[in-house]
Design an enzyme around this catalytic site. Structure first.
Site, mmCIF file in Angstrom:
data_model
loop_
_atom_site.group_PDB
_atom_site.id
_atom_site.type_symbol
_atom_site.label_atom_id
_atom_site.label_comp_id
_atom_site.label_asym_id
_atom_site.label_seq_id
_atom_site.Cartn_x
_atom_site.Cartn_y
_atom_site.Cartn_z
ATOM 1 C CE LYS A 70 -4.461 0.971 0.351
ATOM 2 N NZ LYS A 70 -5.578 0.081 0.051
HETATM 3 N N1 GLU Z 1 -7.172 0.356 -3.215
HETATM 4 C C1 GLU Z 1 -7.973 -0.798 -3.467
HETATM 5 C C2 GLU Z 1 -8.027 -1.692 -2.236
HETATM 6 O O1 GLU Z 1 -7.860 -1.240 -1.131
HETATM 7 C C3 GLU Z 1 -7.580 -1.511 -4.737
HETATM 8 C C4 GLU Z 1 -6.229 -2.123 -4.749
HETATM 9 C C5 GLU Z 1 -5.820 -2.669 -6.100
HETATM 10 O O2 GLU Z 1 -6.621 -2.702 -7.010
HETATM 11 O O3 GLU Z 1 -4.652 -3.063 -6.207
HETATM 12 O O4 GLU Z 1 -8.313 -2.853 -2.320
#
Ligand code: GLU
Length: 474
Positions: A105
């Site tokens: 993240k």
């Molecule tokens: N930000 C989204 C999540 O928390 C999508 C992550 C992604 O598609 O890699 O799942």
């Protein structure tokens, strides 16, 4: 002052509870739980006649599978603890829904509304450069995606910045997902997380035994729903549930307050109002209440927190009056609140499952980018031709035998149309949500020590991750 459990500690507490029920080899529990690395970068961008310094993070929780995957958030609240908690949730989420990624993240500590589009583009390109220097954006190692405060636009800038740095990488497009279609994106990605919430609820309502645990019966039609946060995820979930499943969205909570309407709120109209005025205040289709968060405590059947973490905590958990919570946001219920809610008989569909639609469709986009071809392009017309052969043969047989059957127009049209990219994406997402639900349910229903769906989700996920570690020989 008493120590307040941080978001990361809250996630670890939930992990520990589930891992404690499992028979993991010594040391493996800790290896899975800890965050592998967190990179902090401070970079300057010359804007408005002076250098502004920004702080960004990219945390890699687990590389048991690569690339690692997870969004990049733009918000002033971004900090290391939050990014690490969110990266851990990505690891568990990907394992639960079987997308072949580790968890990561990122975040940039910035108020995106304080900068204009050109400025945001320069900041984003510079951040991408910093990430690329450390392989924290790469089609094979680390693939960011949208999160709070970012969307298609930012992903297009990142993909372009990466491509310029790596002009010889034929897979460059796959360095981020959530791109616009014109920059290598996939149909259905923008709505994917909200769509996933809808599919998760539809699956929940197919199982009488699980519905019973939440004291719910019947169908989604007419169920009273409260949605907190009408951003990308909350808006799509609310819109699909009200327009397609006939739920009554009786309350929407936003930054500046809440709108209540027991007859059901027109979600598109409210979204239009927010776009035009910047908030929910003044919306004609319901009553306005200034204290939005207090409205989480209104009575309803389904509560959908779709904004930030920790909104349901030990301060308000006791006053929540819903039967079911579906965590569209990441970490909206703290570990302490989770225990309180469970003791009240409230069932929680956990974040790592409920909001996995986004990363699932990201996976389809990544595969599309690597294969350099859109989904369904090879087989669609072939599929249609075979369907046509069957229909024509049936019509010939019916005429020849004097039966004179006529196929209904709706059937013919539906049967003769091959699936396009959007239909394939929806089918893949629906399948993922249904299969993962069954896996969680199996553990939940058949194990006396697993008394809630979150623990079941962790057990499925940890088991899969530990299998990968074991086969790696670690
Ligand atoms: N930000 C989204 C999540 O928390 C999508 C992550 C992604 O598609 O890699 O799942």
């Amino acid at each position: 002052m008493a120590h307040r459990t941080s978001f990361r500690e809250s996630v670890e507490k939930m992990f520990n509870h589930a891992a404690g029920l499992m028979d993991l080899s010594p040391g493996l529990e800790e290896k899975i739980r800890v965050c592998n690395s967190t990179y902090t970068v401070r970079f300057g961008v010359r804007l408005r006649g002076q250098i502004h310094t920004f702080t960004g993070y990219r945390s890699v929780h687990s590389e048991h599978m690569e690339p690692v995957k997870g969004g990049i958030r733009y918000s002033l609240d971004v900090n290391q603890d939050e990014v690490e908690a969110l990266a851990a949730l990505m690891t568990y989420k990907c394992a639960l829904v079987e997308v072949p990624f580790g968890g990561s993240k990122g975040g940039l500590c910035i108020d995106p509304r304080a900068w204009n589009e050109d400025e945001l583009e320069r900041i984003t390109r510079r951040f991408t450069y910093e990430l690329s220097r450390r392989n924290l954006i790469s089609p094979s190692q680390n693939v960011p995606a949208p999160d709070m405060g970012t969307g298609e636009r930012e992903m297009a800038w990142m993909a372009d910045a990466y491509k310029r740095l790596h002009p010889d990488d034929i897979n460059a497009k796959a360095c981020v997902t959530g791109k616009p279609k014109t920059a290598g994106g996939i149909d259905g990605r923008v709505e994917a997380t909200g769509r996933g919430v809808q599919y998760a609820l539809r699956e929940f309502f197919r199982h009488d035994d699980v519905m019973k645990r939440a004291n719910l019966e019947g169908t989604l039609s007419g169920k009273r729903v409260i949605v907190q946060g009408l951003g990308n995820v909350g808006y799509h979930a609310a819109q699909f549930l009200s327009a397609e499943d006939k739920c009554l969205v009786t309350c929407v909570i936003e930054r500046d307050g809440a709108i209540l309407n027991p007859q059901g709120i027109n979600i598109d109209a409210l979204r239009g109002h927010i776009r035009a005025t910047g908030g929910v205040k003044g919306f004609a289709g319901g009553d306005y209440h200034e204290n939005g968060l207090a409205m989480l405590e209104q009575e309803c059947d389904i509560l959908i927190p779709a904004a930030v973490e920790s909104v349901i905590n030990s301060d308000n958990a006791d006053r929540i009056k819903t039967k079911l919570i579906i965590e569209a946001a990441n970490g909206p219920v703290t570990a302490d609140a989770d225990a309180i809610l469970r003791s009240k008989g409230i069932v929680i569909i956990p974040d790592m499952y409920a909001n996995a639609g986004g990363v699932t469709v990201s996976y389809f986009e990544w595969v599309k980018n690597l294969s350099q071809i859109s989904l369904g392009r090879l087989e669609r017309r072939h599929e249609e031709a075979r369907a046509r052969m069957l229909v024509e043969e049936l019509e010939r047989l019916s005429a020849d035998t004097g039966l004179n059957w006529t196929l209904s127009k709706g059937f013919k049209e539906g049967f003769l149309t091959g699936a396009d990219e959007l239909e394939l994406v929806r089918s893949g997402l629906d399948d993922t949500m249904r299969e993962s639900f069954m896996k969680m349910k199996e553990v939940w229903m058949n194990n006396a020590r697993v008394d809630d769906m979150r623990t079941a989700a962790y057990v499925v996920s940890i088991r899969r991750i530990s299998n990968v570690y074991n086969s790696l020989g670690l």
